[in-house]
Design a protein around this motif. Sequence first.
Motif, mmCIF file in Angstrom:
data_model
loop_
_atom_site.group_PDB
_atom_site.id
_atom_site.type_symbol
_atom_site.label_atom_id
_atom_site.label_comp_id
_atom_site.label_asym_id
_atom_site.label_seq_id
_atom_site.Cartn_x
_atom_site.Cartn_y
_atom_site.Cartn_z
ATOM 1 N N CYS A 69 -124.944 11.642 -34.276
ATOM 2 C CA CYS A 69 -126.177 11.376 -33.533
ATOM 3 C C CYS A 69 -126.095 10.004 -32.866
ATOM 4 C CB CYS A 69 -127.385 11.445 -34.467
ATOM 5 S SG CYS A 69 -128.948 10.978 -33.663
ATOM 6 N N SER A 70 -126.052 9.998 -31.543
ATOM 7 C CA SER A 70 -126.055 8.747 -30.767
ATOM 8 C C SER A 70 -126.665 9.038 -29.403
ATOM 9 C CB SER A 70 -124.643 8.181 -30.622
ATOM 10 O OG SER A 70 -123.829 9.035 -29.842
ATOM 11 N N TRP A 71 -126.934 7.998 -28.633
ATOM 12 C CA TRP A 71 -127.672 8.152 -27.391
ATOM 13 C C TRP A 71 -127.142 7.220 -26.314
ATOM 14 C CZ3 TRP A 71 -130.125 3.521 -26.196
ATOM 15 C CH2 TRP A 71 -130.307 2.632 -27.276
ATOM 16 N N ASN A 72 -127.553 7.494 -25.067
ATOM 17 C CA ASN A 72 -127.234 6.626 -23.943
ATOM 18 C C ASN A 72 -128.491 6.416 -23.114
ATOM 19 O OD1 ASN A 72 -127.153 8.563 -21.414
ATOM 20 N ND2 ASN A 72 -126.030 9.643 -23.044
ATOM 21 N N LEU A 73 -128.510 5.326 -22.374
ATOM 22 C CA LEU A 73 -129.657 4.971 -21.531
ATOM 23 C C LEU A 73 -129.127 4.488 -20.194
ATOM 24 C CD1 LEU A 73 -132.762 4.558 -21.356
ATOM 25 C CD2 LEU A 73 -132.392 2.241 -22.249
ATOM 26 N N ARG A 74 -129.610 5.129 -19.099
ATOM 27 C CA ARG A 74 -129.099 4.809 -17.770
ATOM 28 C C ARG A 74 -130.238 4.677 -16.755
ATOM 29 N NH1 ARG A 74 -124.881 9.365 -16.461
ATOM 30 N NH2 ARG A 74 -126.504 10.647 -17.370
ATOM 31 N N MET A 75 -129.930 4.008 -15.649
ATOM 32 C CA MET A 75 -130.897 3.813 -14.559
ATOM 33 C C MET A 75 -130.425 4.550 -13.304
ATOM 34 S SD MET A 75 -132.060 -0.201 -14.578
ATOM 35 C CE MET A 75 -130.395 -0.892 -14.565
ATOM 36 N N PHE A 76 -131.378 5.167 -12.617
ATOM 37 C CA PHE A 76 -131.137 5.841 -11.348
ATOM 38 C C PHE A 76 -132.161 5.321 -10.334
ATOM 39 C CE2 PHE A 76 -129.947 8.495 -14.847
ATOM 40 C CZ PHE A 76 -128.798 9.171 -14.462
ATOM 41 N N ILE A 77 -131.896 5.550 -9.061
ATOM 42 C CA ILE A 77 -132.834 5.134 -8.016
ATOM 43 C C ILE A 77 -133.182 6.353 -7.165
ATOM 44 C CG2 ILE A 77 -131.292 4.527 -6.085
ATOM 45 C CD1 ILE A 77 -133.877 2.107 -7.500
ATOM 46 N N GLU A 78 -134.446 6.448 -6.742
ATOM 47 C CA GLU A 78 -134.901 7.572 -5.922
ATOM 48 C C GLU A 78 -135.673 7.033 -4.726
ATOM 49 O OE1 GLU A 78 -137.262 9.918 -8.559
ATOM 50 O OE2 GLU A 78 -135.548 10.658 -9.703
ATOM 51 N N ASN A 79 -135.362 7.569 -3.534
ATOM 52 C CA ASN A 79 -136.023 7.108 -2.306
ATOM 53 C C ASN A 79 -136.476 8.259 -1.418
ATOM 54 O OD1 ASN A 79 -133.607 8.053 -1.294
ATOM 55 N ND2 ASN A 79 -133.220 6.274 0.017
ATOM 56 N N ASN A 80 -136.632 9.457 -2.007
ATOM 57 C CA ASN A 80 -137.035 10.639 -1.243
ATOM 58 C C ASN A 80 -136.020 10.957 -0.157
ATOM 59 O OD1 ASN A 80 -138.712 12.826 -0.726
ATOM 60 N ND2 ASN A 80 -140.058 11.694 0.651
ATOM 61 N N SER A 81 -134.743 10.866 -0.512
ATOM 62 C CA SER A 81 -133.685 11.107 0.475
ATOM 63 C C SER A 81 -133.679 12.555 0.953
ATOM 64 C CB SER A 81 -132.319 10.739 -0.108
ATOM 65 O OG SER A 81 -132.067 11.461 -1.307
ATOM 66 N N GLY A 82 -134.243 13.467 0.152
ATOM 67 C CA GLY A 82 -134.320 14.858 0.574
ATOM 68 C C GLY A 82 -135.185 15.057 1.804
ATOM 69 N N ALA A 83 -136.081 14.088 2.056
ATOM 70 C CA ALA A 83 -136.954 14.172 3.231
ATOM 71 C C ALA A 83 -136.367 13.436 4.432
ATOM 72 C CB ALA A 83 -138.329 13.615 2.905
ATOM 73 N N GLY A 84 -135.126 12.952 4.290
ATOM 74 C CA GLY A 84 -134.462 12.331 5.427
ATOM 75 C C GLY A 84 -134.245 10.833 5.333
ATOM 76 N N THR A 85 -134.717 10.191 4.257
ATOM 77 C CA THR A 85 -134.471 8.761 4.097
ATOM 78 C C THR A 85 -132.984 8.519 3.887
ATOM 79 O OG1 THR A 85 -136.627 8.502 3.022
ATOM 80 C CG2 THR A 85 -135.050 6.698 2.768
ATOM 81 N N PRO A 86 -132.363 7.610 4.643
ATOM 82 C CA PRO A 86 -130.946 7.297 4.396
ATOM 83 C C PRO A 86 -130.731 6.874 2.943
ATOM 84 C CG PRO A 86 -131.661 6.336 6.465
ATOM 85 C CD PRO A 86 -132.902 6.867 5.794
ATOM 86 N N VAL A 87 -129.587 7.220 2.383
ATOM 87 C CA VAL A 87 -129.347 7.015 0.949
ATOM 88 C C VAL A 87 -129.280 5.541 0.557
ATOM 89 C CG1 VAL A 87 -128.185 9.225 0.672
ATOM 90 C CG2 VAL A 87 -126.839 7.186 1.248
ATOM 91 N N ASP A 88 -129.193 4.641 1.532
ATOM 92 C CA ASP A 88 -129.102 3.213 1.204
ATOM 93 C C ASP A 88 -130.354 2.434 1.612
ATOM 94 O OD1 ASP A 88 -128.730 3.468 3.934
ATOM 95 O OD2 ASP A 88 -127.101 1.991 4.044
ATOM 96 N N GLU A 89 -131.452 3.139 1.977
ATOM 97 C CA GLU A 89 -132.671 2.459 2.426
ATOM 98 C C GLU A 89 -133.870 2.824 1.562
ATOM 99 O OE1 GLU A 89 -133.539 3.251 6.498
ATOM 100 O OE2 GLU A 89 -131.661 2.384 7.244
ATOM 101 N N TRP A 90 -134.887 1.950 1.568
ATOM 102 C CA TRP A 90 -136.179 2.271 0.976
ATOM 103 C C TRP A 90 -136.849 3.367 1.804
ATOM 104 C CZ3 TRP A 90 -139.210 -0.932 -2.661
ATOM 105 C CH2 TRP A 90 -138.449 -1.930 -3.284
ATOM 106 N N GLU A 91 -137.675 4.164 1.155
ATOM 107 C CA GLU A 91 -138.455 5.170 1.866
ATOM 108 C C GLU A 91 -139.564 4.487 2.662
ATOM 109 O OE1 GLU A 91 -141.340 9.045 0.964
ATOM 110 O OE2 GLU A 91 -140.707 7.724 -0.662
#
Length: 206
Positions: free
Chosen positions: A76-98
Amino acid sequence: MSTKVKITLLFLIGVLFSGKATAQVHCGSVAIVPNSSVNQVVVFDDFTKYNGGVTINSVARIRITVEDQNVPDPLCSWNLRMFIENNSGAGTPVDEWEELASYGNGNASNPQISELQIRVRNACATSPSDNTFRSFNTTADILDIIAQMLPVTPAGSCTQNVNGPGSYLTNFDEFNFDIDIRLNPGFQYNPGIYNLNIRFRLEENL
């Protein structure tokens, strides 16, 4: 005579939490407590903020509980990670803020994701990146707080990469993480309102 600086940049930052939704294999349960989202507004409305940037400490606090099986499982062990989301599915470039709103017709670019810096810290310096500001370049990036599939380090050792069963209630300094943010966009971006979400994901190692 006095002048007033118009608000030109307003950043909306959402902090989201998630745990693994499927049944656990080695652990009884993994959870971030509480797991409700946190919202932070950062406004750049004077030259001091533009020149010096803005740092906000303890925007959110991640409190972790990891329970073992009724018959303890040494895996039994765990991991903790961070991701970023900017609504890229709606057309926001993957490196910009929405972009939520634009002030005027600027000819510059929209703010880059990399302008947001994030620091994770706790009293035991559990994460190898403890107390260090880091940033994402695109939405494809993943930042480890406690990496996946490390050897089990039991709670109570107050050292790096503690990832065994435990809780912020019994081992607060290891299972509690404070989240700080820093923004220093300068004057080079189009004025407007922009949104970005930081997601923290806690999972059992399988």
